[in-house]
Design an enzyme around this catalytic site. Structure first.
Site, PDB file in Angstrom:
ATOM      1  N   GLU A 198      -1.171  45.045  -9.554  1.00  0.00           N
ATOM      2  CA  GLU A 198      -0.996  44.659  -8.148  1.00  0.00           C
ATOM      3  C   GLU A 198      -0.355  43.277  -8.058  1.00  0.00           C
ATOM      4  O   GLU A 198      -0.792  42.375  -8.776  1.00  0.00           O
ATOM      5  CB  GLU A 198      -2.346  44.635  -7.425  1.00  0.00           C
ATOM      6  N   GLU A 335      -8.708  45.963  -8.280  1.00  0.00           N
ATOM      7  CA  GLU A 335      -9.327  47.098  -7.587  1.00  0.00           C
ATOM      8  C   GLU A 335      -8.807  48.441  -8.075  1.00  0.00           C
ATOM      9  O   GLU A 335      -8.915  49.440  -7.354  1.00  0.00           O
ATOM     10  CB  GLU A 335      -9.046  46.965  -6.100  1.00  0.00           C
ATOM     11  N   GLU A 369     -14.315  44.406  -4.388  1.00  0.00           N
ATOM     12  CA  GLU A 369     -13.458  45.325  -5.145  1.00  0.00           C
ATOM     13  C   GLU A 369     -13.847  46.787  -4.895  1.00  0.00           C
ATOM     14  O   GLU A 369     -12.985  47.663  -4.880  1.00  0.00           O
ATOM     15  CB  GLU A 369     -13.516  45.013  -6.651  1.00  0.00           C
ATOM     16  N   HIS A 372     -12.349  48.114  -1.720  1.00  0.00           N
ATOM     17  CA  HIS A 372     -10.950  48.535  -1.893  1.00  0.00           C
ATOM     18  C   HIS A 372     -10.834  49.975  -2.394  1.00  0.00           C
ATOM     19  O   HIS A 372      -9.772  50.591  -2.247  1.00  0.00           O
ATOM     20  CB  HIS A 372     -10.252  47.619  -2.899  1.00  0.00           C
ATOM     21  N   GLU A 391      -6.941  43.646   2.575  1.00  0.00           N
ATOM     22  CA  GLU A 391      -7.690  42.449   2.196  1.00  0.00           C
ATOM     23  C   GLU A 391      -8.641  42.018   3.313  1.00  0.00           C
ATOM     24  O   GLU A 391      -9.754  41.551   3.056  1.00  0.00           O
ATOM     25  CB  GLU A 391      -6.732  41.309   1.822  1.00  0.00           C
TER      26      GLU A 391
END
Ligand SMILES: [Zn+2]
Length: 413
Positions: A198, A335, A369, A372, A391
């Site tokens: 990411e 995540e 996490e 997500h 987020e």
């Protein structure tokens, strides 16, 4: 079922990632007169990735990795080139194989019968019957490859795009990287391999359509030394011994997801496991001498999974969740779906020796996490401009989860 059959077929015919290409198989020589055919930083929408078969061999003893990726694609609009992302990879070979008869896509528009037959005949003529070598151009500025062909691809058809490549481990914990740790008993450091893709580093690990909205399913094979284990997003199917003391792990095909969520780890870690109320196996992996510091993170993760499933009324869609403590890593947490990596100090907790603040830190980060896994992984922003969506939700939900987890902590939400 179809994906399983394709996976098994691919497993039978695949060339192992560490197999060396012969010089006459290399086709990266690019005619100097050809110019890169695409000028936009975003990928064109003429090609839709459907299924990646990725075999990767991160050579722990060297500074490099090799890989082979086959991507089943559907052509959305007629095109004479394929644009996808790649960064710092050396492409050894790129080929294309036609897979389908003319698609029913033409029937969807309800054209008159004669028009439909005419288009179908044209499409049949254009369909690639044999693997076709592709010419490869690269744009370093846009981190894209252009794969050029003489026979245009026809809308509605499916093709198999195959690329062999190699790359170097990342120095920045972005892409495929190595990390090391020492045990109290060892003088020499031990090495692990992990990934962090990411927002846009999957392209540093394998050529791919590296945009969040271009989701596909992934079937991974990870080659490793026999003294190591590997982990990935999905549970392992089976292991096969190959030459030079190496083994390769075959993984179940993933759920449909964005390329930035693909992940794997190669390590010699110990594991601490438990199950959620619904029976999802949750495991925390850490170096053997640190495994007794994973109990709090494991307990928190299991309880948070139950809290989120109850709160969202949507079951976690994978059969397992792994949390991995990675030493010497910049990101506090990632995540990746089913395989969440954490900076070691952010996941481990020593009862009686650390403060309540440390425990809160582990709880909040784990809750973030795991949020997500739904907000970002299951429901994904169309492009990185809207990353605040996932987020924002995860930052909010980490406090909600911890308030449920530890009501007496008075966490502000
Ligand atoms: Zn986040």
């Amino acid at each position: 079922m179809l994906s399983t059959i394709l996976y098994l077929l691919w497993a039978l015919i695949t060339v192992r990632a560490d197999q060396k290409l012969q010089p006459d198989e290399v086709n990266t020589v690019t005619p100097p007169e050809e110019t890169f055919p695409w000028s936009q930083p975003r990928l064109p929408t003429s090609i839709k990735p459907e299924h990646y078969f990725l075999s990767v061999h991160p050579d722990v003893g060297s500074d490099s990795f090799t890989g082979q990726v086959r991507i089943l694609i559907t052509v959305v609009n007629d095109t004479s080139f394929i644009i996808l992302n790649s960064k710092d990879l050396v492409i050894q070979e790129a080929t294309l194989l036609g897979l389908s008869v003319p698609s029913l896509i033409y029937q969807e528009a309800r054209p008159v019968q004669s028009q439909m037959l005419h288009r179908a005949n044209v499409a049949q003529e254009k369909l690639v019957k044999q693997p076709m070598a592709l010419r490869v151009l690269e744009s370093e500025a846009t981190e894209q490859l252009a794969l050029l062909m003489d026979t245009p691809l026809v809308a509605g058809h499916k093709y198999q795009l195959s690329l062999s490549y190699s790359g170097k481990f990342s120095d920045s914990n972005s892409g495929i990287y190595k990390a090391s740790y020492r045990t109290p008993a060892d003088a020499a450091p031990r090495t692990i391999v992990a990934t962090h893709f990411e927002p846009s580093a999957a392209r540093k690990a394998f050529p791919c359509f590296d945009e969040p909205s271009m989701k596909a399913v992934f079937s991974l094979v990870v080659v490793r030394r026999s003294e190591h284990i590997s982990l990935s997003n999905m549970p392992k199917l089976h292991t096969e011994a190959i030459e030079d003391g190496l083994e390769q792990d075959y993984y179940q095909t993933s759920v449909r997801m964005s390329s930035y969520l693909v992940a794997f780890v190669i390590c010699d870690y110990a594991v601490n496991s438990a199950e959620t109320k619904r029976g999802v196996k949750v495991s925390v992996f850490a170096a053997n001498h640190l495994i007794n510091q994973t109990h709090y993170a494991l307990q928190s993760a299991v309880e948070i999974m139950d809290i989120y499933e109850q709160l969202f009324q949507i079951a976690y869609p994978l059969p397992k969740l792994d949390l991995v403590a990675v030493p010497d890593v910049e990101a506090v947490g990632t995540e990746s779906w089913g395989l969440v990596t954490f900076r070691e100090a952010s996941l481990l907790y020593q009862e009686q020796r650390e403060s309540r603040r440390s425990r809160l830190r582990v709880s909040l980060l784990t809750a973030h996490e795991l949020a997500h896994q739904w907000f970002g992984n299951l429901v994904t922003m169309h492009c990185w401009r809207d990353v605040w969506l996932k987020e924002g939700f995860a930052s909010y939900l980490e406090h909600i989860a911890v308030r449920h987890l530890k009501p007496d902590w008075c966490v502000v939400s």
